[in-house]
Design a protein around this motif. Structure first.
Motif, PDB file in Angstrom:
ATOM      1  N   HIS B  10       0.854  -1.187   0.000  1.00 51.23           N
ATOM      2  CA  HIS B  10       0.000   0.000   0.000  1.00 51.23           C
ATOM      3  C   HIS B  10       0.890   1.238   0.000  1.00 51.23           C
ATOM      4  O   HIS B  10       1.952   1.239   0.624  1.00 51.23           O
ATOM      5  N   LEU B  11       0.427   2.286  -0.684  1.00 45.49           N
ATOM      6  CA  LEU B  11       1.183   3.534  -0.730  1.00 45.49           C
ATOM      7  C   LEU B  11       0.210   4.697  -0.842  1.00 45.49           C
ATOM      8  O   LEU B  11      -0.667   4.679  -1.708  1.00 45.49           O
ATOM      9  N   VAL B  12       0.373   5.662   0.051  1.00 46.35           N
ATOM     10  CA  VAL B  12      -0.386   6.905  -0.031  1.00 46.35           C
ATOM     11  C   VAL B  12       0.632   8.019  -0.283  1.00 46.35           C
ATOM     12  O   VAL B  12       1.625   8.135   0.435  1.00 46.35           O
ATOM     13  N   MET B  13       0.410   8.789  -1.300  1.00 49.83           N
ATOM     14  CA  MET B  13       1.353   9.851  -1.618  1.00 49.83           C
ATOM     15  C   MET B  13       0.633  11.123  -2.038  1.00 49.83           C
ATOM     16  O   MET B  13      -0.476  11.068  -2.610  1.00 49.83           O
ATOM     17  N   GLY B  14       1.268  12.243  -1.739  1.00 51.13           N
ATOM     18  CA  GLY B  14       0.743  13.527  -2.150  1.00 51.13           C
ATOM     19  C   GLY B  14       1.119  13.826  -3.591  1.00 51.13           C
ATOM     20  O   GLY B  14       1.991  13.176  -4.173  1.00 51.13           O
ATOM     21  N   MET B  15       0.456  14.792  -4.163  1.00 55.60           N
ATOM     22  CA  MET B  15       0.663  15.102  -5.579  1.00 55.60           C
ATOM     23  C   MET B  15       2.043  15.676  -5.875  1.00 55.60           C
ATOM     24  O   MET B  15       2.480  15.680  -7.023  1.00 55.60           O
ATOM     25  N   THR B  16       2.754  16.126  -4.835  1.00 52.67           N
ATOM     26  CA  THR B  16       4.096  16.667  -5.069  1.00 52.67           C
ATOM     27  C   THR B  16       5.197  15.674  -4.698  1.00 52.67           C
ATOM     28  O   THR B  16       6.382  15.965  -4.851  1.00 52.67           O
TER      29      THR B  16
END
Lengths: 111, 117
Positions: B10-16
């Motif tokens: 699983h990976l959660v990342m911001g747009m930057t």
């Protein structure tokens, strides 16, 4: 030409019944027809596959029937079990081309 | 060993953010693939590597950058993603003989569930 049409979109079968999923293709260059089984949150797993030189292939409770002249193939699951509940994708490919997937069938086996 | 191993699960990342997905197989397969799968849809091919060289790019946006450091590893570098890029990213591998991919079996990993916020 490159599509693989799969039906039905969803299927509900009683435990112990026969589940049947159908696929059709147009491209006569396809020479490999795999079926993939995918459980929620998991990657697809190769279930069974057939080449067009045979009309049927059986592995345990899973059978592929292949009709070359009609350009159709189908998956039969005998004695369907609740653990078979998953999404099933038919696919087709040729030696020089990528695998083309059908849109998938969500199978639910009632206990 | 018939497994394709993907990390992270699983990976959660911001747009930057910049992140990377990793894939590893030890079956000696010389064709490796990245697929993207949205909910209730079939996998969509993104990239194919044949003998560690990029052979197919399915018009994927440049914010996705694949890399094949050696015959066992495949990476997907992510940068400046959009929320619509949220999906299950699947790695797969298959045998290769001469100049032809042997589509006898394509083994898929478990995937990385990516969420872009």
């Amino acid at each position: 030409q490159q599509q693989v049409k799969q039906s039905p979109q969803s299927l509900i079968v009683q435990k112990g019944g026969i589940s049947i999923i159908n696929c059709a293709y147009e491209n006569t260059a396809f020479d490999y027809f795999p079926w993939y089984q995918q459980f929620p949150g998991k990657g697809p797993a190769l279930l069974i596959a057939i080449r067009p030189d045979v009309s049927e292939k059986k592995e345990g409770r899973f059978t592929i029937s292949f009709n070359k002249s009609a350009k159709q193939f189908s998956l039969h699951i005998m004695d369907s079990q609740p653990g078979d509940s998953a999404t099933y994708f038919c696919a087709a490919s040729s030696r020089r081309d990528k695998i083309i997937f059908g849109k998938g069938t969500r199978l639910h086996i009632l206990p | 060993d018939t497994e394709v191993t993907q990390t992270p699960k699983h990976l959660v990342m911001g747009m930057t953010n910049k992140k990377s997905l990793k894939c590893e197989q030890h079956m000696g397969h010389r064709a490796m693939y990245w697929y993207k799968q949205k909910a209730k849809k079939p996998p969509e091919l993104m990239f194919v590597y044949s003998y560690e060289k990029l052979s197919i790019n399915e018009s994927v946006p440049s914010r996705f950058s694949p890399e094949c450091p050696n015959s066992s590893l495949l990476n997907l570098h992510l940068h400046a993603l959009q929320p619509e890029d949220s999906a299950l990213y699947l790695c797969a591998s298959s045998r290769y003989k001469g100049t032809q991919v042997l589509n006898t079996e394509a083994f898929f990993g478990q995937g990385t569930r990516l969420t872009v916020v």
